[in-house]
Design a protein around this motif. Structure first.
Motif, PDB file in Angstrom:
ATOM      1  N   LYS A  51       0.859  -1.176   0.000  1.00 44.16           N
ATOM      2  CA  LYS A  51       0.000   0.000   0.000  1.00 44.16           C
ATOM      3  C   LYS A  51       0.897   1.228   0.000  1.00 44.16           C
ATOM      4  CE  LYS A  51      -4.522   0.012   0.188  1.00 44.16           C
ATOM      5  NZ  LYS A  51      -5.260   0.856  -0.757  1.00 44.16           N
ATOM      6  N   LYS A  71       3.281  -2.227   6.147  1.00 39.18           N
ATOM      7  CA  LYS A  71       2.241  -2.263   7.169  1.00 39.18           C
ATOM      8  C   LYS A  71       2.855  -2.450   8.550  1.00 39.18           C
ATOM      9  CE  LYS A  71      -2.205  -4.557   8.041  1.00 39.18           C
ATOM     10  NZ  LYS A  71      -3.142  -5.590   7.533  1.00 39.18           N
ATOM     11  N   TYR A  78       2.292   4.136   7.338  1.00 38.47           N
ATOM     12  CA  TYR A  78       1.487   3.206   6.543  1.00 38.47           C
ATOM     13  C   TYR A  78       0.022   3.640   6.644  1.00 38.47           C
ATOM     14  CZ  TYR A  78      -1.123  -0.936   5.165  1.00 38.47           C
ATOM     15  OH  TYR A  78      -1.992  -1.795   4.558  1.00 38.47           O
ATOM     16  N   GLU A  94      -3.770   2.461   5.276  1.00 37.67           N
ATOM     17  CA  GLU A  94      -4.570   1.450   4.603  1.00 37.67           C
ATOM     18  C   GLU A  94      -5.432   2.064   3.504  1.00 37.67           C
ATOM     19  OE1 GLU A  94      -5.654  -2.252   3.654  1.00 37.67           O
ATOM     20  OE2 GLU A  94      -4.340  -1.847   5.378  1.00 37.67           O
ATOM     21  N   THR A 153      -3.712   3.917  -4.151  1.00 33.59           N
ATOM     22  CA  THR A 153      -2.567   3.348  -4.858  1.00 33.59           C
ATOM     23  C   THR A 153      -3.022   2.746  -6.182  1.00 33.59           C
ATOM     24  OG1 THR A 153      -2.882   1.288  -3.614  1.00 33.59           O
ATOM     25  CG2 THR A 153      -1.290   2.862  -2.734  1.00 33.59           C
ATOM     26  N   THR A 167      -3.904  -0.008  -8.963  1.00 35.61           N
ATOM     27  CA  THR A 167      -4.465  -1.350  -9.044  1.00 35.61           C
ATOM     28  C   THR A 167      -4.385  -1.806 -10.496  1.00 35.61           C
ATOM     29  OG1 THR A 167      -6.682  -0.425  -9.356  1.00 35.61           O
ATOM     30  CG2 THR A 167      -6.024  -1.005  -7.098  1.00 35.61           C
TER      31      THR A 167
END
Length: 530
Positions: free
Chosen positions: A327, A332, A337, A339, A343, A345
């Protein structure tokens, strides 16, 4: 020649509970007889590099972290006291005071004081090699008394986190080492298989072979004390062949190992003789675009190629599920970091649209991708993106190179360098700045910014964020998020995945717990006989 039998003190009968005829002092020399009854063996894939805590910046950490200790210990749940029992700072994080644990003995018999802390850090800074940069914030150090040391910084920094570093933060016996000679003489003495640490284990000098086996013996006067079910002897056995390590751990010839073939892990999970430990790591695989070279100097092209990566399929095929899609640039579990960070895909249609918008509706260009020779995972990832980008009309030449050659090419003139470089990164100590600064900050000479990326707004955000980590982590996180959003937009790199750390250990031991802040380290002191 690969040595697969247990050498020296192990072969003398320790595994069967017989008496050893000798033990070792801190320098590894013969001492009085002592009964040693148990051994734990870590099967490891690579040879050791150096035993000098001031310069070690590679895999010899697996030895040093059992022999030396830092002021602070990093854990995924927060910082914990180690050689320091507490610490505090002034309001702006420029003056830090550490209170040291009393009664700590070095392996030499000397007592640890604040002078040893000051000397150890000064030596690392003076040598200026490997991890020395972690101490850059320090302006001066003041020994207040034997168990108090004060740090005055040039700028605000999270010094307790720095003091927990897996590299460059170990405390050495200044009184003993100063009698040996200058820094180079000390390094030579250490690399003979000797140490001057406070840790639970001592290096056994005459059983030290960095290419085959390192034998450690418990330090009887360790401040943490000992229980009867801990291990008197710990061995790091160098076994490069992963399949052989697998056979050894399932048979109980070694007690713990890692980096086994991922295809074999499902059957190992069903094997009653071993246990498989899978935890998230702070490691990440990147592919850096050459932002100074056509056509990758066009942001739209970089974005297009980022959308043409089947991230989930790569994790499933390459890691067999032992990891997660990245991510962004920060793993993580660490500060920085997010969530919900937006980003890339897998979206081939979006990739085609962006390529057309960039002036390459049918691709029509060729790219050179380099990766580290011998890394099976990197090779698989390279083949996948070669096949995917071919669908866009982009031809990829894949070139495996040893790391030194790959890095040398990347540090040459960007106009003649590779188009894409694939490599892993893990932090010197767990801060987002270690990732973002090293790989993406403007730099006058090429070092690890191998995408040759430079964005003043990004630099300003992370340079401010790192000064706030110790006093206002929420504000630091906001700034790191801003910087990462800039990276996502500019797309100087592809962020593939975070592989898990997977250890396999024999049922005869308990207590193992992976700590991602100390990569590849097995803390033998935590292990117990089952």
């Amino acid at each position: 020649m690969l040595v697969i039998t247990v050498m020296g003190v192990v072969a003398s009968g320790c595994l069967s509970g017989q008496e050893s005829t000798s033990t070792s002092t801190a320098s590894g020399e013969t001492s009085t007889p002592e009964k040693t009854t148990n051994v734990v063996i870590y099967g490891y894939g690579s040879e050791m590099i150096t035993l000098d805590p001031s310069t070690e910046f590679s895999n010899s950490i697996v030895v040093l972290a059992n022999v030396y200790e830092c002021l602070v210990k990093y854990t995924p749940n927060g910082l914990e006291p180690w050689l320091a029992t507490s610490w505090e700072s002034n309001e702006n994080g420029t003056v830090w005071t550490f209170h040291l644990r009393k009664g700590v003995k070095f392996h030499t018999g000397n007592t640890m004081t604040a002078e040893d802390v000051k000397w150890s850090i000064e030596r690392t800074l003076r040598m200026g090699l490997g991890p020395a940069f972690i101490w850059d914030p320090i302006d001066k150090m003041e020994v207040v008394d034997d168990y108090t040391i004060k740090f005055y910084l040039k700028y605000p920094a999270n010094l307790p986190l720095i003091a927990s570093s897996a590299y460059g933060a170990y405390i050495m016996d200044s009184k003993y080492l100063s009698t040996i000679g200058d820094d180079n003489a000390i390094a030579d003495w250490l690399n003979q298989g000797q140490d001057a640490g406070t840790g639970p284990y001592i290096i056994v000098k005459d059983k030290y072979d960095p290419k085959t086996e390192i034998v450690l013996k418990k330090f009887d006067d360790y401040w943490g004390g000992w229980s009867g079910d801990q291990f008197d002897i710990a061995v790091i056995k160098i076994v490069p062949d992963a399949s052989l390590r697998e056979q050894m751990v399932t048979s109980g010839e070694i007690q713990i190992t890692r980096d086994l073939p991922l295809d074999d892990l499902p059957k190992l999970q069903e094997n009653p003789n071993v246990k498989v430990d899978q935890t998230a790591s702070y490691q990440e695989l990147y592919a850096f675009f050459n932002t100074k070279k056509e056509p990758l100097n066009n942001k739209l092209v970089r974005q297009a190629l980022s959308y043409a990566v089947p991230y989930k399929d790569i994790v499933d095929y390459v890691l067999h599920g032992y990891g997660e899609v990245a991510k962004g640039p920060i793993p993580k579990g660490m500060l920085g970091y997010f969530e919900d960070l937006s980003t890339y895909t897998y979206d081939p249609d979006k990739a085609k649209q962006l390529l057309a918008q960039a002036g390459y509706p049918n691709g029509g260009f060729k790219l050179l991708l380099t990766y580290t020779q011998g890394d099976e995972a990197e090779a698989k990832v390279a083949e996948i993106i070669k096949a995917e980008w071919k669908k866009l009309g982009v031809d990829v030449e894949i070139r495996p190179m040893n790391w030194e050659q790959q890095w040398a090419l990347a540090k040459s003139d960007p106009s003649n360098a590779q188009d894409i470089l694939m490599m892993y990164w893990w932090p010197t100590y767990p801060t987002p700045y270690d990732f973002l600064f090293n790989m993406f900050h403007c730099e006058p000479e090429i070092n690890f910014n191998l995408c040759y990326y430079c964005n003043d707004e990004f630099d300003k955000a992370i340079d401010e964020a790192v000064t706030l980590e110790g006093i206002d982590p929420d504000k630091a996180a906001q700034l790191y998020r801003k910087a990462e959003e800039i990276l996502m937009e500019d797309a100087p790199a592809i962020f593939f995945y975070n592989p898990d750390d997977v250890y396999v250990y024999h049922k005869s031991i308990t207590g193992f717990k992976d700590n991602p802040g100390y990569p590849q380290v097995v803390f033998f002191y935590d292990l117990h006989k089952a």
